[in-house]
Scaffold this active site. Structure first.
Site, PDB file in Angstrom:
ATOM      1  N   LYS A  78       0.855  -1.201   0.000  1.00 61.18           N
ATOM      2  CA  LYS A  78       0.000   0.000   0.000  1.00 61.18           C
ATOM      3  C   LYS A  78       0.881   1.237   0.000  1.00 61.18           C
ATOM      4  O   LYS A  78       1.907   1.275   0.693  1.00 61.18           O
ATOM      5  CB  LYS A  78      -0.898  -0.038   1.239  1.00 61.18           C
ATOM      6  CG  LYS A  78      -1.914   1.091   1.342  1.00 61.18           C
ATOM      7  CD  LYS A  78      -2.789   0.901   2.581  1.00 61.18           C
ATOM      8  CE  LYS A  78      -3.823   1.991   2.745  1.00 61.18           C
ATOM      9  NZ  LYS A  78      -4.682   1.783   3.944  1.00 61.18           N
ATOM     10  N   SER A 153      -9.569   1.738   3.113  1.00 57.68           N
ATOM     11  CA  SER A 153      -8.737   2.543   2.250  1.00 57.68           C
ATOM     12  C   SER A 153      -7.714   1.705   1.461  1.00 57.68           C
ATOM     13  O   SER A 153      -7.135   2.203   0.497  1.00 57.68           O
ATOM     14  CB  SER A 153      -7.989   3.584   3.081  1.00 57.68           C
ATOM     15  OG  SER A 153      -7.172   2.953   4.042  1.00 57.68           O
ATOM     16  N   SER A 177      -9.616  -0.814   7.301  1.00 61.61           N
ATOM     17  CA  SER A 177      -9.120  -0.655   5.928  1.00 61.61           C
ATOM     18  C   SER A 177      -8.392  -1.847   5.334  1.00 61.61           C
ATOM     19  O   SER A 177      -8.063  -1.828   4.153  1.00 61.61           O
ATOM     20  CB  SER A 177      -8.198   0.558   5.836  1.00 61.61           C
ATOM     21  OG  SER A 177      -8.974   1.711   5.712  1.00 61.61           O
TER      22      SER A 177
HETATM   23  N1  GLN Z   1     -12.809   3.675   6.493  1.00 61.85           N
HETATM   24  C1  GLN Z   1     -12.264   4.082   7.758  1.00 61.85           C
HETATM   25  C2  GLN Z   1     -11.918   5.543   7.723  1.00 61.85           C
HETATM   26  O1  GLN Z   1     -12.244   6.151   6.790  1.00 61.85           O
HETATM   27  C3  GLN Z   1     -11.099   3.244   8.096  1.00 61.85           C
HETATM   28  C4  GLN Z   1      -9.874   3.706   7.428  1.00 61.85           C
HETATM   29  C5  GLN Z   1      -8.698   2.877   7.794  1.00 61.85           C
HETATM   30  O2  GLN Z   1      -8.830   1.848   8.450  1.00 61.85           O
HETATM   31  N2  GLN Z   1      -7.549   3.355   7.419  1.00 61.85           N
HETATM   32  O3  GLN Z   1     -11.352   6.068   8.614  1.00 61.85           O
END
Ligand code: GLN
Length: 485
Positions: A78, A153, A177
């Site tokens: 990532k 994400s 994420s």
């Molecule tokens: N979707 C969640 C957020 O927007 C989790 C993001 C993540 O785990 N990095 O914060």
């Protein structure tokens, strides 16, 4: 190639048995990315020279020393995780030209185990989002349906693994994420216990929640990646010295007597296809001898609110460093320092990062700190206590990974509060610092993957891996690939 041959374990075996050189394996992965990535937008860039050089080194060493547990396995990382000498954007314009001066511990350890980093994957800006649409470089798409999000994400990592561009990818999981995109794309995604894997070299979003985790085709591959990365790191004071168990050995297929807690009350209103797949998954585990119990996580309905207060508060502090002075984007044309910082941040951050910085600054501000930040900290403790209570009666907590299958690109992007609800089943384990994974548990009638989420006691990755792998033996949904992969 199909099935086992495409897994990390299968690729390693081919290398170790002399059926394929690391160079040939690496070349095939690079070709596959070149061929498939266009419509998916999952991979932001490959580093062919670095990858082929590493593969050549592995070929030279073949037979001279024991092959590592991930020998010759292509890995995608990532783009919020640093690999020395390469660009690391975290999905942001601000870091578009930022060249990482060092390699993240997690990546270094994967490489020490023989893995070959082939490229970097798309993600929401600073890992903020559930759909990958907040990436400054365009969204990644779901290989099961290109009109849909791969989740976020770490959507690029999940889409790439689902499309069989690499058997393994790293993501980061703050509130879900790794698990949510894995669920949306039909992959295995594992969030380790907080402190299990070093965050050194991970672009910080919310430091009390962030964890790096693997996305893979199979539970065994995810466990192998975790085994390679886990353990104390002097460069991250929050890593734990808890012993790293033999996770491969823990996966015995035996779940007899294992107690699975299901917070049934939380399932009201979820998608019918998700409910059916989840119910069927519990049946499979029950028929293997697991016991299904009801658990109540009393404060679960507050978890989203707590998460979005704490995560934004920490983000506002972590993102203060992007001021155009030290590194990253610097806006031109400002009259003075203050103007330069203002312009840099206004031009550099996308709308979601901006929203979160504003929200986080607000909840930390002198007049509101007690009402929001301090209160959220107290409720976080209640959410964690609910899990601790539940784990007195059960060994694992089972939920769908997400209440819906992958939604359409554009569907929620202008409705941040609805987008935040995509994390309703994942943020709890994050707040409570628990290990949790998502394993494919079938498809909705429309053919979209569904994830089964299993959360365990702190540092008890063994149990969730054992249950997930036993389930996978009976179902093996990972063998079904999206068309074109
Ligand atoms: N979707 C969640 C957020 O927007 C989790 C993001 C993540 O785990 N990095 O914060």
């Amino acid at each position: 190639m199909s099935g086992e041959a495409l897994t990390a374990a299968g690729i390693r075996a081919a290398f170790v048995n002399g059926e394929a050189t690391a160079s040939a394996i690496c070349r095939a992965a690079l070709d596959c990315i070149a061929e498939r990535n266009g419509p998916l937008g999952a991979v932001l860039r490959v580093d062919e020279a670095r990858a082929m050089a590493r593969a050549a080194a592995l070929d030279r060493a073949a037979g001279t020393s024991g092959a590592g547990p991930l020998a010759a396995v292509p890995v995608l990382v990532k783009d919020n995780i640093c690999v020395e000498g390469g660009v690391t954007t975290a999905g942001s314009r601000l870091l578009e030209r930022f060249v990482a001066p060092y390699t993240a511990t997690a990546v270094e350890r994967l490489e020490r185990s023989g893995a070959i980093v082939v490229g970097k994957t798309n993600c929401d800006e600073f890992a903020m989002g559930s759909s990958n649409e907040h990436s400054a470089f365009g969204p990644a798409r779901n290989p099961w349906d290109l009109s849909r999000t791969p989740g976020g994400s770490s959507g690029g990592s999940a889409a790439a693994v689902a499309a069989r561009m690499a058997p393994l990818a790293l993501g980061s999981d703050t509130g879900g994420s790794v698990r949510q995109p894995a669920g949306f794309c039909g992959c295995v995604g594992l969030r380790p216990t907080y402190g299990r894997v070093s965050r050194y070299g991970l672009v910080a979003f919310s430091s009390s929640l962030d964890q790096i985790g693997p996305i893979a085709l199979t539970v065994r591959d995810a466990a192998a990646a975790l085994g390679a990365m886990a353990g104390l790191d002097p460069r991250d004071a929050t890593t734990s010295d808890a012993p790293v168990p033999d996770w491969a050995g823990a996966m015995t297929g035996d779940v007899r007597g294992c107690r699975l807690g299901v917070p049934a009350r939380l399932l009201d209103g979820i998608d019918d296809g998700v409910r059916a797949a989840f119910g069927a998954a519990l049946e499979v585990l029950h028929s293997r001898g697991a016991l299904i119990r009801d658990v109540s996580l009393e404060h679960a309905s507050l978890a989203i609110a707590v998460y979005y207060v704490l995560a934004t508060a920490e983000a506002s502090s972590n993102l203060a460093r992007y001021d155009g002075v030290r590194y990253g984007y610097r806006a031109a044309g400002a009259a003075d320092l203050r103007g330069m910082i203002e312009r840099t941040r206004t031009e550099g951050f996308g709308p979601e990062a901006t929203r979160r910085i504003l929200l986080g600054t607000f909840v930390l501000s002198a007049g509101h700190y007690d009402a929001y930040y301090a209160k959220a900290q107290r409720v976080r403790a209640l959410v964690a206590a609910d899990f601790a209570d539940a784990f007195r009666d059960v060994d694992v907590i089972a939920l769908p990974t997400s209440p819906t299958p992958a939604f359409r690109l554009g569907e929620l992007v202008d409705d941040p509060l609805s987008m935040y609800l995509a994390d309703v089943f994942t943020v709890g384990a994050s707040l409570a610092r628990l290990p949790a994974l998502s394993v494919p548990c079938g498809f909705t009638p429309a053919g979209l993957p569904v994830g089964l989420q299993l959360a365990g006691r702190p540092f008890d990755e063994s149990t969730i891996l054992r249950v997930a792998e036993a389930y996978e033996r009976d179902t093996a949904f990972w063998r079904v690939a999206p068309s074109g992969a």
